[in-house]
Design a protein around this motif. Structure first.
Motif, mmCIF file in Angstrom:
data_model
loop_
_atom_site.group_PDB
_atom_site.id
_atom_site.type_symbol
_atom_site.label_atom_id
_atom_site.label_comp_id
_atom_site.label_asym_id
_atom_site.label_seq_id
_atom_site.Cartn_x
_atom_site.Cartn_y
_atom_site.Cartn_z
ATOM 1 N N THR A 14 24.884 80.851 51.070
ATOM 2 C CA THR A 14 25.201 80.649 52.490
ATOM 3 C C THR A 14 25.408 79.173 52.823
ATOM 4 O OG1 THR A 14 22.822 80.581 53.016
ATOM 5 C CG2 THR A 14 23.932 82.721 53.177
ATOM 6 N N THR A 48 31.897 77.572 56.222
ATOM 7 C CA THR A 48 32.552 78.750 56.787
ATOM 8 C C THR A 48 31.578 79.900 57.053
ATOM 9 O OG1 THR A 48 33.071 79.599 54.571
ATOM 10 C CG2 THR A 48 34.711 78.177 55.616
ATOM 11 N N THR A 49 30.343 79.751 56.631
ATOM 12 C CA THR A 49 29.339 80.790 56.877
ATOM 13 C C THR A 49 29.131 80.957 58.375
ATOM 14 O OG1 THR A 49 28.214 80.266 54.804
ATOM 15 C CG2 THR A 49 26.966 81.517 56.432
ATOM 16 N N HIS A 50 29.065 82.202 58.833
ATOM 17 C CA HIS A 50 28.921 82.492 60.260
ATOM 18 C C HIS A 50 27.623 81.902 60.813
ATOM 19 C CE1 HIS A 50 28.364 84.938 63.937
ATOM 20 N NE2 HIS A 50 29.691 85.025 63.936
ATOM 21 N N GLN A 73 31.396 86.179 58.006
ATOM 22 C CA GLN A 73 31.259 85.429 56.756
ATOM 23 C C GLN A 73 29.786 85.283 56.367
ATOM 24 O OE1 GLN A 73 33.839 84.306 54.921
ATOM 25 N NE2 GLN A 73 32.512 83.469 53.333
ATOM 26 N N GLY A 74 29.428 85.815 55.217
ATOM 27 C CA GLY A 74 28.068 85.699 54.711
ATOM 28 C C GLY A 74 27.201 86.913 54.977
#
Length: 489
Positions: A283, A287-289, A331-332
């Motif tokens: 993570t 770009t990870t939420h 994302q993630g």
């Protein structure tokens, strides 16, 4: 004919004084051990005001030492800029050996003290408040005049600190970069080089990156049996906007690692730590939420200091990420769904928290997961009621309600005449396992911790589709209204 006499190698002892600057002292200690003993065994003993480093007298290969310093050059700009001076000092030290490393920075020393060696070498110590935090020195808001910024070091202390720094792990996030080193307990043997990953980054924040680095170092050092008690750091933000150094405060993590992983060789404990490391590593991207990054922050908080609040937040965030995964994947989210997804890992979480909590009744957890119907939308409404239950008796009531509702729907779908009383009876029988442990969960802290673990166990049993029929929520609402009327009657 008698036995041959054992080969007696001459031994040497070196003394490394403590200056009170945590990262600088740790770097010098590791540096002295490697400088004079290399891959041989160095016995290190804490004598209070100084360390004694003993071992066989060996001839050190300049190229091996230079190779270590080269690695340090790749991690820090200032270190790279002063590389030639460090090489010059190394040549001098190897030809002019001393057994006493005083370490005290001097204003008229021959070599400049780099900020990467410890923030205190840049601006001096600000002091420590042991009741507040583990930060020992900081320059934020207290920078002295420019001409007072740098202390200077002797050649011996420069080389020792340079070698120790080269073994540090770099942890970065945005404009912040930290360098961390393990701290060892009173007496240990340093055999060979310290081998572990040394470069980490995490977009969720500097502390998350530091915890990831420390956790990874501990996992990589399992086979060495070195008694790590904490980690020290020196932290720099931007182009030296501010800097600080101190202890990371990971004593509980280190104690758990030493007891469960090193001494007991418990595979479940090692698996849990590896799972936390894998989640934080996966993570790390920008770009990870945001929701997954929040989860990473709470995971780092829990790993650093296992506590109830962090565990509850982990459970709550995982449930909400699962809801998002059903609709619009983020994302993630896959990493979040895999986190703490095994009952065995959840059992080990209790060990990590050092709390005497009862086991999760598998029969209740399975029945609840089945009744919630994770493959349909709307399950979160019922799940939230479980989260909001303030007492264990309220929690049992909600569990019975959801399970009985699930049985009621099963009767309808199988073509039977639905009997709410029969469904309630079956639910009460299932929940009887919860009543047996009620006396162990009377205090709020134990109840909240156990509830979080129980709900994580329920989530681990979820099997759902990303899409569901729109009429499912309407049917769910009508059934709940029907059940309420029946119960009132």
């Amino acid at each position: 004919m008698g036995l041959p006499k054992p080969l007696a190698l001459p031994k040497e002892t070196f003394y490394v004084d403590k200056t009170g600057l945590p990262f600088y002292d740790a770097a010098r200690l590791i540096g002295v051990a490697h400088l004079f003993f290399g891959t041989a065994s160095a016995e290190v003993e804490d004598k209070g005001s100084h360390w004694e480093v003993r071992g066989p007298s060996v001839t050190r290969d300049y190229r091996q030492i230079e190779w270590v310093i080269e690695e340090g050059k790749e991690k820090a700009h200032d270190f790279s800029q002063k590389h030639k001076q460090i090489q010059k000092a190394l040549n001098y030290v190897l030809n002019n050996k001393t057994n006493d490393f005083r370490g005290l920075p001097e204003s008229k020393g021959e070599y400049p003290a780099l900020k990467e060696f410890d923030a205190g070498l840049q601006y001096g110590p600000r002091g420590i408040d042991p009741l507040k935090d583990p930060v020992v020195v900081s320059s934020q808001g207290t920078k002295p005049e420019k001409q007072e910024k740098r202390y200077r070091l002797s050649a011996h202390d420069l080389v020792a600190a340079s070698l120790g720094f080269s073994f540090s792990a770099r942890a970065s996030s945005g404009e912040q970069r930290s360098y961390i080193l393990p701290v060892f307990r009173e007496k240990f043997v340093l055999s060979g080089t310290l081998t572990y990953l040394r470069n980490f980054n995490h977009s969720a924040g500097g502390f998350v990156s530091e915890v990831l680095a420390a956790l990874s170092v501990l996992i990589d050092l399992v086979g060495t049996k070195l008694p790590v008690s904490d980690f020290v750091y020196t932290r720099i933000f931007g182009r030296n906007v501010f800097s600080s150094s101190g202890y990371l405060g990971l004593e509980r993590l280190c104690t758990y690692w030493w007891r469960r992983v090193v001494e007991e060789s418990n595979s479940d404990a090692l698996r849990l730590l590896k799972e936390f490391r894998l989640f934080l590593a996966k993570t790390a991207s920008r770009t990870t939420h945001n929701q997954v990054q929040d989860l990473a922050r709470w995971v780092a908080d829990f790993v650093a200091n296992p506590n109830v609040d962090a565990l509850v937040k982990i459970q709550q965030l995982k449930a909400r990420i699962m809801v998002a995964h059903q609709g619009q994947p983020i994302q993630g989210d896959d990493c979040a769904l895999q986190l703490l997804n095994r009952s065995q890992n959840l059992k080990e979480v209790k060990e990590m928290m050092a709390m005497q909590l009862p086991e999760v009744p598998c029969q209740v957890s399975e029945a609840l997961a089945k009744a919630l119907r994770f493959d349909e939308k709307g399950w979160m409404n019922q799940f939230t009621r479980l989260e909001n239950a303030g007492t264990f008796s309220q929690f049992i009531q909600q569990v019975e309600h959801i399970i009985s509702r699930g049985y009621y729907r099963e009767q309808q779908e199988s073509g039977q005449n639905p009997d709410i009383r029969q469904a309630l009876t079956r639910a009460r029988n299932i929940a009887e396992d919860l009543r047996k442990i009620e006396s162990q969960l009377r205090d709020d802290r134990s109840f909240r911790a156990w509830k979080a673990i129980f709900l994580l166990d329920v989530l681990s049993r979820a099997r759902f589709r990303k899409e569901s029929a729109p009429e499912s929520e309407e049917a769910s609402a009508s059934e709940e209204a029907s059940e309420s009327k029946t119960e009132e009657g």
